[in-house]
Enzyme design. Structure first.
Site, short mmCIF file in Angstrom:
data_model
loop_
_atom_site.label_atom_id
_atom_site.label_comp_id
_atom_site.label_asym_id
_atom_site.label_seq_id
_atom_site.Cartn_x
_atom_site.Cartn_y
_atom_site.Cartn_z
CB CYS A 193 -8.70 24.24 18.56
SG CYS A 193 -8.68 25.28 20.00
CD GLU A 194 -6.32 18.09 20.15
OE1 GLU A 194 -6.03 17.44 21.15
OE2 GLU A 194 -7.48 18.44 19.87
CE1 TYR A 231 -2.45 3.05 5.28
CE2 TYR A 231 -0.11 3.17 4.80
CZ TYR A 231 -1.28 2.45 4.88
OH TYR A 231 -1.28 1.13 4.50
CE1 TYR A 247 0.17 4.71 13.29
CE2 TYR A 247 0.59 6.13 11.42
CZ TYR A 247 -0.16 5.16 12.03
OH TYR A 247 -1.23 4.62 11.36
N GLY A 299 0.85 -1.19 0.00
CA GLY A 299 0.00 0.00 0.00
C GLY A 299 0.88 1.24 0.00
NE ARG A 324 2.09 7.76 8.25
CZ ARG A 324 3.40 7.90 8.30
NH1 ARG A 324 3.96 9.03 7.89
NH2 ARG A 324 4.16 6.95 8.76
C1 LIG Z 1 -2.33 -2.15 5.74
C2 LIG Z 1 -2.36 -3.44 5.04
C3 LIG Z 1 -1.59 -3.64 3.90
C4 LIG Z 1 -0.65 -2.60 3.35
O1 LIG Z 1 0.32 -2.19 4.21
P1 LIG Z 1 1.44 -1.16 3.72
O2 LIG Z 1 2.32 -1.02 4.88
O3 LIG Z 1 0.76 0.09 3.35
O4 LIG Z 1 2.14 -1.79 2.55
C5 LIG Z 1 -1.70 -4.85 3.26
N1 LIG Z 1 -2.53 -5.83 3.71
C6 LIG Z 1 -3.28 -5.66 4.82
C7 LIG Z 1 -4.17 -6.73 5.25
C8 LIG Z 1 -3.21 -4.47 5.52
O5 LIG Z 1 -3.96 -4.32 6.62
#
Ligand SMILES: *Cc1c(COP(=O)(O)O)cnc(C)c1O
Length: 424
Positions: free
Chosen positions: A354-355, A383, A327, A285, A323
């Site tokens: 406001c944080e 993200y 994190y 992702g 993010r």
């Molecule tokens: C979040 C997720 C991904 C992708 O993760 P990345 O770190 O963005 O590559 C793939 N499979 C599942 C089931 C996920 O929850």
């Protein structure tokens, strides 16, 4: 605005983008996205005899245009909600190439997915098995399912994005026999076809060792299943999680190296044990879209607290990029209209919410900045927009794509009427 070197994003000037679209704006580089898709796809052809498929984990960034690009590149997608599925289907995404994840899919979501002939459902709780079977009966369909398991690997990443260990809301444990029990249950249902096993050990992982270790564990689990139930597991889904470069010291793994290594191991274990090599599924992702994104903000001003810190205010923040708050994520940034000047001033970048915690970076070295400057934050393609909110009733930003010097709006900025839309 003072100008000392204007940042260009795939040959489109950031000054032009800011004037045309306003800020904050997320700029996605289409060529980079496509190149990443091809890297993942080609490495399966090169090292795994083409016996596999790449599924873009669409939670990283989901909108119509990204699904069009992913579809055009011949990848599948994974989705975690009806909303993501609905968006993908709205552009005609081939449903057989969609995998439905989630630890608590609602009956309505499952019905929608099954009505639309979803490719695979990933089982992630006991309760959904009988719901899927009932729906399959009702629609006279056989549903392909994959089981999410916990390989028990510690992936050395942030606690909140680590998912492979026993204490996780996702999946079923291998070491404590949970997964075997669930398989027993799945096999009782005639209209559910048990196709394979899935794992996803975490996100933003830099070392290939945990991935290789995971592939070994999953292969041994496939052998175990064969022994216990005398069935061949056709599909092995190894999830995503490959790290990307946010700051200079980040050192992401070479994906081809990874694919080469796990292919070797899977082929060897299959051969040594006389089983068919499983069809492989990958779910990147972040690494498909992350480095393709740059967010442009307008600097509002500075607040210098003597001997403590300099706050630099921007017209976005946790609403478009949560993010840091989630994190303590770090980013590389630049003053987009002063690229030729030295970065010699230390700033903490404050959002407009406001944080007190609404910052997107602490102690960042930047060019001397002032009101009206462009702040460009890199690697915001994943993200960020997908996690954006309306906190303080601030509209979500617009997203544009750039390619070879041309720009295109892909998600409109939210309007104030959009914000009122659901108020009664
Ligand atoms: C979040 C997720 C991904 C992708 O993760 P990345 O770190 O963005 O590559 C793939 N499979 C599942 C089931 C996920 O929850």
């Amino acid at each position: 605005m003072k100008k000392n070197g204007i940042l260009k994003i795939d040959n489109v000037s950031s000054e032009y983008i800011v004037e045309k679209y306003g800020t904050p704006v997320i700029v996605m580089e289409e060529n980079k996205i496509r190149k990443n898709c091809q890297l993942y796809k080609n490495s399966i052809d090169e090292f795994y005899e083409g016996k596999g498929m790449v599924y873009y984990a669409s939670k990283a960034f989901s909108c119509k245009e990204i699904y069009r690009i992913i579809m055009d590149e011949g990848l599948g997608i994974d989705i975690v909600s009806k909303g993501e599925l609905y968006t993908a289907l709205s552009v005609g995404f081939p449903v057989e190439n969609i995998i439905f994840h989630g630890n608590n899919k609602s009956e309505e979501e499952l019905r929608y997915a099954i009505e639309n002939n979803i490719g695979r459902i990933v089982i992630d709780n006991v309760e959904e098995i009988s719901i899927i079977s009932d729906l399959a009966k009702k629609y006279s369909k056989i549903i392909n399912v994959i089981l999410r398991v916990k390989p028990g690997v510690d992936a050395h990443t942030h606690d909140f994005i680590k998912t492979g260990q026993i204490d996780s809301k996702f999946g079923f444990g291998i070491e404590n026999q949970e997964a075997i029990e669930i398989i027993k249950c799945i096999l009782k249902y005639k209209n559910i076809k048990f196709k394979g096993i899935h794992c996803h050990i975490g996100s933003q992982i830099f070392s290939i060792d945990p991935f290789i270790h995971t592939a070994e564990i999953m292969m041994h689990f496939i052998l175990d299943i064969k022994k216990q139930f005398d069935i061949d597991i056709e599909e092995l889904n190894l999830g995503g999680g490959y790290g990307i470069k946010y700051i200079n010291s980040d050192d992401p793994p070479d994906y081809r190296e990874y694919m080469k290594e796990i292919s070797k191991i899977i082929f060897k274990i299959s051969k040594d044990n006389g089983i068919k090599v499983p069809y492989i599924m990958m779910e990147p992702g972040r690494s498909i879209v992350g480095e393709s994104g740059t967010t442009l903000y307008t600097v509002g001003g500075e607040k210098c607290i003597k001997n403590i810190r300099n706050y630099l205010s921007i017209d976005g923040g946790m609403i478009d990029n949560p993010r840091y708050i989630l994190y303590q994520a770090e980013y590389d940034m630049i003053i987009g209209n002063k690229c030729d000047l030295k970065k010699d001033k230390l700033y903490t970048i404050a959002g407009k919410c406001c944080e007190s915690g609404d910052i997107i970076g602490k102690n960042i070295l930047l060019q001397d900045a002032e009101k009206g400057d462009i702040l460009a934050v890199f690697s915001t393609g994943a993200y960020n927009y997908s996690m954006a909110s309306n906190y303080n009733r601030i509209p979500r930003p617009s997203v544009i794509s750039v390619k070879d010097g041309k720009d295109k709006l892909i998600v409109k900025r939210e309007s104030y009427d959009d914000i009122l839309k659901n108020d009664i």
